[in-house]
Design an enzyme around this catalytic site. Structure first.
Site, PDB file in Angstrom:
ATOM      1  N   LYS A 114       0.820  -1.208   0.000  1.00  0.00           N
ATOM      2  CA  LYS A 114       0.000   0.000   0.000  1.00  0.00           C
ATOM      3  C   LYS A 114       0.862   1.270   0.000  1.00  0.00           C
ATOM      4  CE  LYS A 114      -4.064  -2.244   0.792  1.00  0.00           C
ATOM      5  NZ  LYS A 114      -3.722  -3.622   1.100  1.00  0.00           N
TER       6      LYS A 114
HETATM    7  C1  LIG Z   1      -4.458  -4.692   0.599  1.00  0.00           C
HETATM    8  C2  LIG Z   1      -3.823  -6.020   0.554  1.00  0.00           C
HETATM    9  C3  LIG Z   1      -4.295  -6.998  -0.314  1.00  0.00           C
HETATM   10  C4  LIG Z   1      -5.499  -6.778  -1.219  1.00  0.00           C
HETATM   11  O1  LIG Z   1      -5.233  -5.855  -2.235  1.00  0.00           O
HETATM   12  P1  LIG Z   1      -6.424  -5.252  -3.106  1.00  0.00           P
HETATM   13  O2  LIG Z   1      -5.831  -4.187  -3.936  1.00  0.00           O
HETATM   14  O3  LIG Z   1      -7.449  -4.724  -2.131  1.00  0.00           O
HETATM   15  O4  LIG Z   1      -6.989  -6.386  -3.911  1.00  0.00           O
HETATM   16  C5  LIG Z   1      -3.622  -8.217  -0.346  1.00  0.00           C
HETATM   17  N1  LIG Z   1      -2.558  -8.454   0.433  1.00  0.00           N
HETATM   18  C6  LIG Z   1      -2.076  -7.543   1.287  1.00  0.00           C
HETATM   19  C7  LIG Z   1      -0.907  -7.871   2.133  1.00  0.00           C
HETATM   20  C8  LIG Z   1      -2.697  -6.283   1.377  1.00  0.00           C
HETATM   21  O5  LIG Z   1      -2.208  -5.371   2.219  1.00  0.00           O
END
Ligand SMILES: *Cc1c(COP(=O)(O)O)cnc(C)c1O
Length: 467
Positions: A114
């Site tokens: 993120k």
């Molecule tokens: C946010 C997240 C996801 C999911 O990602 P999306 O873009 O919502 O599909 C998967 N794995 C981890 C570790 C995350 O932080």
């Protein structure tokens, strides 16, 4: 110049800056670009050998018409610097099989992928708000990693108040502490007595309240914000380039929750990147895997798993893909989304499903297999992976077997140290402590607990902002 339209009604196309600040379209839809920038073989070839920040500049620039090149260059260089990310490659590849790699997206300040978008978003917000002399209230929901990445990106911004809801008791302790130990006057953590989908529903309802939206200048940074998708397309380019693009196609497996990350991969393909297979990895909350099997999207109860960031049943960003799949038939899409809201299900025609199955494959992985995968990966390669990466690795196996000659990139979206209990149990020893996390385990926490009730949350936000 690229403009942005809502998935539900094209209306008056919006500029990048407007879309950045508002997050979601006023009609409840999501913004998508009205055209895709084109990267042909030659243009992609020119990106070979460039740094992450240089590639980011080339990939992102066509999406942003409202910020001058010099400013954008400065923002991107600052964001994707080794001062900000703990690895000089920013998003390095590590080989885990004869023709398989993990793309390490956990070198940012909160150790999840993120950060790659959020660190850029915070700086873009700062720049735009300063220029417009404005202030915004960011409201978001998190199943774990979004919240900390958003808070980390906004903690120093004087023109932003940020409110992050997390489902009480459903994030890991590390994930919670990464948010709740940030004690800053503009940072507000809310523990909601409910699930992530409850949190997300509250966010959507607050944004649908036009009066509140205007009063507080509400803004969204969860993956419904277009700018996040845009920023995430970059590492698909850097990874594919490192493995031979544009001369060699590459496959990706993406651990999926809200469908933001895998949609960014789809976007990269639409822009011209030679992406072979795109595999959606899900855990026991497998609505997307069931959709690709049956052609029907049908929600079920969310069940907590070892990979909490994927414990979700409504993948908001799927609407963006649906809009593309249906060739921008906004009217039909509106009907589908309305039926989904009312009946918790919708089905697509066999023709559309055939098309969708050409774009994506999907797999699922149980908690038991997640544990087994973390153990076997460690045993066979010496590499520690977190539960989300393990889910993806497991789901990638089928595609790797089917196309052994095509490089497979598995996205490692979180650092194993964020899930010390599950990883430690799987590999049979206590994980070495991660210095970036050790500190927050001692700091005091601050958060407010509220029921899963729109009114209660609205009152709280209004009070805090006016106070
Ligand atoms: C946010 C997240 C996801 C999911 O990602 P999306 O873009 O919502 O599909 C998967 N794995 C981890 C570790 C995350 O932080």
């Amino acid at each position: 110049m690229i403009k942005y339209i809502s998935t539900r009604d094209p209306g008056e196309p919006q500029s990048f800056t407007d879309v950045l600040l508002s997050g979601m379209a006023p009609d409840g839809g999501l913004y998508i670009p009205d055209q895709w920038p084109e990267f042909d073989r030659k243009l992609i070839g020119h990106l070979q050998g460039l740094s992450y920040a240089e590639i980011a500049m080339q990939v992102i620039r066509p999406f942003i018409g409202t910020i001058d090149d010099e400013t954008l260059q400065k923002i991107i260089t600052q964001t994707y610097s080794s001062a900000n990310f703990g690895h000089s490659a920013i998003a390095p590849l590590t080989q885990v099989g004869p023709n398989a790699w993990i793309l390490e997206l956990f070198h940012g300040p909160t150790l999840s992928f993120k950060d790659y978008a959020m660190q850029l978003l915070g700086r873009l917000f700062d720049h735009v708000l300063e220029r417009r002399g404005r202030r915004v209230t960011i409201v978001g929901a998190t199943s774990g990693d979004t919240g900390s990445a958003a808070i980390e990106a906004c903690r120093g911004c004087k023109n932003i108040d940020i409110f992050i809801m997390h489902p009480q008791g459903r994030t890991s302790e590390v994930q919670r502490r990464q948010m709740t130990t940030v004690i800053a006057p503009n940072v507000h953590n809310i523990a909601i007595e409910g699930t992530f989908d409850d949190c997300q529903h509250i966010v959507k309802s607050l944004f649908a309240d036009i009066q509140l939206r205007d009063e507080l200048s509400l803004s969204a940074v969860n993956s419904i914000n277009w700018a996040r998708i845009m920023a995430q397309t970059v590492y698909y380019f850097t990874a594919a380039l490192a493995l031979g693009a544009p001369d060699r196609p590459v496959s990706f497996t993406v651990p999926t929750g809200n469908f933001g990350n895998v949609y960014a991969a789809y976007a990269a393909r639409r822009m011209g990147l030679p992406v072979h297979k795109l595999c959606i990895a899900t855990n026991r909350n497998d609505i997307l895997a069931r959709f690709f099997e049956t052609g029907a999207m049908k929600t079920e109860k969310v069940v907590p798993s070892l990979s909490p960031s994927m414990d979700i049943q409504v993948s908001s960003n799927f609407e963006r893909y649906l809009c593309e799949l249906m060739d921008h038939d906004h009217g039909s899409l509106r009907k589908i989304m309305e039926s989904f809201r009312r009946n918790k299900k919708f089905a697509l025609s066999p023709e559309l499903m055939q098309k969708a199955r050409r774009d994506f494959t999907a797999g699922r992985c149980s908690d038991l297999d997640t544990m087994a995968m973390m153990e076997s990966c460690r045993r066979e390669t010496g590499i520690l992976i977190d539960p989300h990466t393990a889910v993806a690795m497991r789901c990638a196996a089928e595609t790797i077997a089917a196309d052994p000659a095509v490089p497979m990139v598995i996205l490692a979206c979180a650092h194993p140290a964020k899930f010390p209990q599950a990883v430690g149990e799987a590999v049979g020893f206590k994980l070495p402590s991660e210095p970036r996390l050790a500190e927050i385990m001692k700091k005091p926490e601050r958060f407010t607990t509220l029921p899963a009730d729109i009114k209660a949350v609205k009152n709280f936000i209004q009070n805090e902002v006016s106070g």
